[in-house]
Enzyme design. Sequence first.
Site, PDB file in Angstrom:
ATOM      1  N   ASP A 236       0.811  -1.222   0.000  1.00 48.18           N
ATOM      2  CA  ASP A 236       0.000   0.000   0.000  1.00 48.18           C
ATOM      3  C   ASP A 236       0.848   1.278   0.000  1.00 48.18           C
ATOM      4  OD1 ASP A 236      -2.308  -1.548   0.033  1.00 48.18           O
ATOM      5  OD2 ASP A 236      -2.393  -1.583   2.223  1.00 48.18           O
ATOM      6  N   GLU A 237       2.037   1.214  -0.585  1.00 47.63           N
ATOM      7  CA  GLU A 237       2.899   2.394  -0.641  1.00 47.63           C
ATOM      8  C   GLU A 237       3.317   2.745  -2.057  1.00 47.63           C
ATOM      9  OE1 GLU A 237       6.156   2.498   2.041  1.00 47.63           O
ATOM     10  OE2 GLU A 237       4.966   1.999   3.806  1.00 47.63           O
TER      11      GLU A 237
END
EC number: 3.5.1.10
Length: 293
Positions: A236-237
């Site tokens: 999720d980055e």
Amino acid sequence: MPANLTSTGTAAAFVLTLACDDQPGIVAAVTTELAAIGSNIVESNQFRDVETNCFFMRIAFTGPAGMARDGVERALKPAIDRFGMRAAIADAARRPKIIVMVSRFDHALLHLLYQIRVGWLNAEVVAIVSNHDDSAGTAELGGIDYHHWKVMKDNKAEQEQRLIDLVRDTGADLVILARYMQVLSDTLSKRLYGRIINIHHSFLPSFKGAKPYHQAHARGVKLIGATAHYVTPDLDEGPIIEQETERVTHAMSADDFVATGRDIESRVLARAVKMHLENRVMLNGHRTVVFTQ
């Protein structure tokens, strides 16, 4: 008309994207070459990142009927070599191919299929892949190949290789994680970097990982959102493409957050996919440059 360009009665259309160190003369060099082969620029966007001195540009243009992509590449090669550009030329007439991956929550998948059906998204879904069989009926109704691959610890590498094979065999341009609730391996994330878009049900960088709506509810937030981003080995980055938020209140339950979020997720993912397929998104380190219409 230059050699190798033959008239077919239909205007050719292309999209050029480029990035390089910013310096004088880039725009002039590119547009001069395009004019020389009879192209007409219909849209042009540019951006200079002052922190990195990197210049980004997207040009949509038409050309004489029968203009070939390789002819455009040859015409632009002197400018590309001169400025050390990282450039790509896309044939706008080609319909991009996508693979959609989904688990049990199918709202984002259904929204994508609808937007393709009504013509807002120009894409061909060549396969739907799932670790459950819930969306098999949706695929059958749409005449789309459905692959039900259960993913467990002892077969994850094998199933990911099947996905890589499927991308190769179908010629897919993009893989979309439409609420596919499996974490991809570092190997797969790196191999398809820039070609996998995920929708995360949170306004990143807040509330990463599992059950972000429940995390948000527990913290009493007043805004929830969704984020479409490229997949990287860091969960999720990845570089963010599109986001949206909506106001919530203390009177709403965690389930209310989830229900509100479904609409946001569907809209955000569809917009991100559209911008990617139209070559409006350019990677800029951990960020993106997004040229909207």
